[in-house]
Design a protein around this motif. Structure first.
Motif, PDB file in Angstrom:
ATOM      1  N   PHE A  82      35.561  18.914  13.137  1.00  0.00           N
ATOM      2  CA  PHE A  82      35.581  20.321  12.723  1.00  0.00           C
ATOM      3  C   PHE A  82      34.207  20.811  12.290  1.00  0.00           C
ATOM      4  CE2 PHE A  82      36.727  17.701   9.076  1.00  0.00           C
ATOM      5  CZ  PHE A  82      35.888  18.177   8.077  1.00  0.00           C
ATOM      6  N   LEU A  83      33.245  19.888  12.106  1.00  0.00           N
ATOM      7  CA  LEU A  83      31.887  20.287  11.729  1.00  0.00           C
ATOM      8  C   LEU A  83      30.972  20.441  12.943  1.00  0.00           C
ATOM      9  CD1 LEU A  83      31.383  18.081   8.552  1.00  0.00           C
ATOM     10  CD2 LEU A  83      31.580  20.575   8.629  1.00  0.00           C
ATOM     11  N   LEU A  84      31.521  20.282  14.132  1.00  0.00           N
ATOM     12  CA  LEU A  84      30.713  20.517  15.327  1.00  0.00           C
ATOM     13  C   LEU A  84      30.355  22.000  15.373  1.00  0.00           C
ATOM     14  CD1 LEU A  84      31.245  18.942  18.777  1.00  0.00           C
ATOM     15  CD2 LEU A  84      30.778  21.369  18.614  1.00  0.00           C
ATOM     16  N   GLY A  85      29.058  22.278  15.476  1.00  0.00           N
ATOM     17  CA  GLY A  85      28.603  23.653  15.300  1.00  0.00           C
ATOM     18  C   GLY A  85      27.846  24.228  16.475  1.00  0.00           C
ATOM     19  N   ASP A  86      27.166  25.331  16.189  1.00  0.00           N
ATOM     20  CA  ASP A  86      26.497  26.087  17.242  1.00  0.00           C
ATOM     21  C   ASP A  86      25.329  25.331  17.878  1.00  0.00           C
ATOM     22  OD1 ASP A  86      28.259  28.160  16.808  1.00  0.00           O
ATOM     23  OD2 ASP A  86      26.912  29.257  15.468  1.00  0.00           O
ATOM     24  N   THR A  87      24.659  24.482  17.096  1.00  0.00           N
ATOM     25  CA  THR A  87      23.529  23.732  17.659  1.00  0.00           C
ATOM     26  C   THR A  87      23.992  22.805  18.760  1.00  0.00           C
ATOM     27  OG1 THR A  87      22.296  23.850  15.573  1.00  0.00           O
ATOM     28  CG2 THR A  87      21.655  22.132  17.135  1.00  0.00           C
ATOM     29  N   PHE A  88      25.060  22.048  18.508  1.00  0.00           N
ATOM     30  CA  PHE A  88      25.604  21.174  19.554  1.00  0.00           C
ATOM     31  C   PHE A  88      26.157  22.005  20.703  1.00  0.00           C
ATOM     32  CE2 PHE A  88      28.852  18.779  21.752  1.00  0.00           C
ATOM     33  CZ  PHE A  88      28.282  17.529  21.896  1.00  0.00           C
ATOM     34  N   ALA A  89      26.800  23.126  20.387  1.00  0.00           N
ATOM     35  CA  ALA A  89      27.375  23.964  21.439  1.00  0.00           C
ATOM     36  C   ALA A  89      26.299  24.446  22.407  1.00  0.00           C
ATOM     37  CB  ALA A  89      28.117  25.143  20.815  1.00  0.00           C
ATOM     38  N   ARG A  90      25.167  24.875  21.869  1.00  0.00           N
ATOM     39  CA  ARG A  90      24.070  25.315  22.735  1.00  0.00           C
ATOM     40  C   ARG A  90      23.514  24.152  23.550  1.00  0.00           C
ATOM     41  NH1 ARG A  90      22.875  28.435  18.070  1.00  0.00           N
ATOM     42  NH2 ARG A  90      21.432  26.814  17.338  1.00  0.00           N
ATOM     43  N   ARG A  91      23.405  23.001  22.912  1.00  0.00           N
ATOM     44  CA  ARG A  91      22.873  21.815  23.582  1.00  0.00           C
ATOM     45  C   ARG A  91      23.767  21.393  24.748  1.00  0.00           C
ATOM     46  NH1 ARG A  91      22.533  16.252  20.085  1.00  0.00           N
ATOM     47  NH2 ARG A  91      21.510  14.868  21.588  1.00  0.00           N
ATOM     48  N   ALA A  92      25.073  21.459  24.548  1.00  0.00           N
ATOM     49  CA  ALA A  92      26.020  21.003  25.564  1.00  0.00           C
ATOM     50  C   ALA A  92      26.448  22.109  26.525  1.00  0.00           C
ATOM     51  CB  ALA A  92      27.252  20.409  24.890  1.00  0.00           C
ATOM     52  N   GLY A  93      26.171  23.363  26.172  1.00  0.00           N
ATOM     53  CA  GLY A  93      26.573  24.465  27.036  1.00  0.00           C
ATOM     54  C   GLY A  93      28.039  24.816  26.942  1.00  0.00           C
ATOM     55  N   ILE A  94      28.630  24.637  25.740  1.00  0.00           N
ATOM     56  CA  ILE A  94      30.047  24.928  25.556  1.00  0.00           C
ATOM     57  C   ILE A  94      30.235  26.200  24.744  1.00  0.00           C
ATOM     58  CG2 ILE A  94      30.724  22.506  25.688  1.00  0.00           C
ATOM     59  CD1 ILE A  94      30.982  22.482  22.658  1.00  0.00           C
ATOM     60  N   ARG A  95      31.414  26.765  24.885  1.00  0.00           N
ATOM     61  CA  ARG A  95      31.802  27.914  24.072  1.00  0.00           C
ATOM     62  C   ARG A  95      32.910  27.464  23.131  1.00  0.00           C
ATOM     63  NH1 ARG A  95      34.909  33.435  26.110  1.00  0.00           N
ATOM     64  NH2 ARG A  95      35.353  34.251  24.028  1.00  0.00           N
ATOM     65  N   ILE A  96      32.706  27.685  21.823  1.00  0.00           N
ATOM     66  CA  ILE A  96      33.690  27.284  20.827  1.00  0.00           C
ATOM     67  C   ILE A  96      34.717  28.402  20.654  1.00  0.00           C
ATOM     68  CG2 ILE A  96      34.073  26.611  18.430  1.00  0.00           C
ATOM     69  CD1 ILE A  96      31.286  25.395  18.405  1.00  0.00           C
ATOM     70  N   LEU A  97      35.983  28.038  20.780  1.00  0.00           N
ATOM     71  CA  LEU A  97      37.085  28.991  20.644  1.00  0.00           C
ATOM     72  C   LEU A  97      37.721  28.856  19.262  1.00  0.00           C
ATOM     73  CD1 LEU A  97      38.908  28.489  24.074  1.00  0.00           C
ATOM     74  CD2 LEU A  97      37.214  30.240  23.478  1.00  0.00           C
ATOM     75  N   PRO A  98      38.373  29.916  18.794  1.00  0.00           N
ATOM     76  CA  PRO A  98      39.129  29.806  17.537  1.00  0.00           C
ATOM     77  C   PRO A  98      40.380  28.972  17.743  1.00  0.00           C
ATOM     78  CG  PRO A  98      39.516  31.940  18.544  1.00  0.00           C
ATOM     79  CD  PRO A  98      38.440  31.274  19.363  1.00  0.00           C
ATOM     80  N   ASP A  99      40.975  28.558  16.647  1.00  0.00           N
ATOM     81  CA  ASP A  99      42.227  27.805  16.691  1.00  0.00           C
ATOM     82  C   ASP A  99      43.266  28.570  15.875  1.00  0.00           C
ATOM     83  OD1 ASP A  99      44.242  25.926  16.782  1.00  0.00           O
ATOM     84  OD2 ASP A  99      43.125  24.342  15.773  1.00  0.00           O
ATOM     85  N   PRO A 100      44.286  29.153  16.543  1.00  0.00           N
ATOM     86  CA  PRO A 100      44.598  29.107  17.971  1.00  0.00           C
ATOM     87  C   PRO A 100      43.783  30.118  18.771  1.00  0.00           C
ATOM     88  CG  PRO A 100      46.263  30.360  16.796  1.00  0.00           C
ATOM     89  CD  PRO A 100      45.336  29.830  15.747  1.00  0.00           C
ATOM     90  N   ALA A 101      43.821  29.938  20.098  1.00  0.00           N
ATOM     91  CA  ALA A 101      43.178  30.859  21.026  1.00  0.00           C
ATOM     92  C   ALA A 101      44.159  31.175  22.150  1.00  0.00           C
ATOM     93  CB  ALA A 101      41.905  30.252  21.602  1.00  0.00           C
ATOM     94  N   VAL A 102      44.040  32.366  22.725  1.00  0.00           N
ATOM     95  CA  VAL A 102      44.871  32.769  23.857  1.00  0.00           C
ATOM     96  C   VAL A 102      43.969  32.922  25.078  1.00  0.00           C
ATOM     97  CG1 VAL A 102      46.367  34.553  24.829  1.00  0.00           C
ATOM     98  CG2 VAL A 102      46.596  33.903  22.418  1.00  0.00           C
ATOM     99  N   VAL A 103      44.349  32.274  26.173  1.00  0.00           N
ATOM    100  CA  VAL A 103      43.584  32.361  27.412  1.00  0.00           C
ATOM    101  C   VAL A 103      44.531  32.706  28.559  1.00  0.00           C
ATOM    102  CG1 VAL A 103      41.903  30.672  26.584  1.00  0.00           C
ATOM    103  CG2 VAL A 103      43.844  29.904  27.972  1.00  0.00           C
ATOM    104  N   MET A 104      43.966  33.182  29.640  1.00  0.00           N
ATOM    105  CA  MET A 104      44.738  33.460  30.845  1.00  0.00           C
ATOM    106  C   MET A 104      44.542  32.327  31.838  1.00  0.00           C
ATOM    107  SD  MET A 104      46.365  36.264  30.290  1.00  0.00           S
ATOM    108  CE  MET A 104      46.933  36.650  31.960  1.00  0.00           C
TER     109      MET A 104
END
Length: 246
Positions: A82-104
């Motif tokens: 749960f402490l994975l943050g924006d720095t790792f997200a930018r490094r890995a190229g991921i988008r962090i979603l809220p919990d819960p999230a709704v997708v199509m």
């Protein structure tokens, strides 16, 4: 056309074979997917984006390769990372979603969660979760030296294992109930969003559950963990399949 879902990999330096399996998955079918969703507990523990571990660097590099190949990669934080943050997200190229999230998913909506919020029967865990998701607590924790954070994480894992071991010994049936989702929490989530499909991990009980909520036919899909083998949910316009990666 396939969208992939994985969860509860618990990647760690002590289990290199699973990390290698993840790497093969990312360098294989993940690069051909329409999208990849990682629904939490990617790591066994994550104490901050400044952790220089080789496992973290390897995982970030494999995810970045998928993202650079044009596959969007989404992530929901779990109870271990749960402490994975924006720095790792930018490094890995991921988008962090809220919990819960709704997708199509191919024209149909789905609710995505890590799954721990659904385990309302384990009140001790829910209290711990509320504490550790507090922004002030996180800021104070992340201000500590890395060695202190790693020691805390090790102690927390040991305490969790002892707690669960005690529950198993005292009452196996009670343990199974407390560590699984609460049916009323599942029903409340489906009712809140008015959506018929819920996908989550956390419980390590992979299955496709069909249920009825009023006059609605609903489905809850539970992703498997990666302790003994890989587990992936493949969703296509024609349907879905939950399968093992050997």
């Amino acid at each position: 056309m396939t969208t992939l879902f994985i969860s509860d990999l618990h990647l760690d330096a002590e289990r290199p074979a699973v990390t290698e399996l993840f790497g093969a998955f990312m360098q294989g079918e993940a690069r051909r997917a329409d999208a990849l969703y990682i629904l939490g507990d990617l790591f066994e523990a994550w104490v901050g984006d400044d952790d220089p571990s080789e496992t973290g660097a390897y995982v970030a590099a494999r995810i970045r390769e998928v993202a650079d190949a044009g596959v969007p990669v989404f992530f929901i934080r779990g109870n271990r990372d749960f402490l994975l943050g924006d720095t790792f997200a930018r490094r890995a190229g991921i988008r962090i979603l809220p919990d819960p999230a709704v997708v199509m998913l191919y024209g149909k909506p789905a609710i995505l969660m890590h799954g721990d919020l659904l385990c309302t029967g384990d009140t001790a865990y829910q209290a711990f979760r509320a504490q550790t998701r507090n922004t002030a607590w996180q800021a104070q924790f992340l201000s500590q030296p890395l060695a202190a954070r790693l020691a805390f994480a090790a102690q927390a894992r040991a305490a969790s294992a002892a707690h669960q071991g005690g529950m198993k010994q005292d009452n196996q049936a009670s343990f199974e109930t407390l560590t699984d989702v609460t049916p009323s929490a599942v029903e409340a989530t489906l009712a809140q969003f008015g959506i018929d499909t819920l996908i989550h991990g956390h419980t390590h009980r992979p299955a496709l559950h069909d249920l009825t909520l009023g006059d609605r036919a609903c489905r809850r899909i539970v992703l498997g963990d990666w302790y003994e083998q890989g587990s992936v949910l493949r969703v296509e316009p024609s349907g879905m399949a939950l399968e093992k990666l050997l």
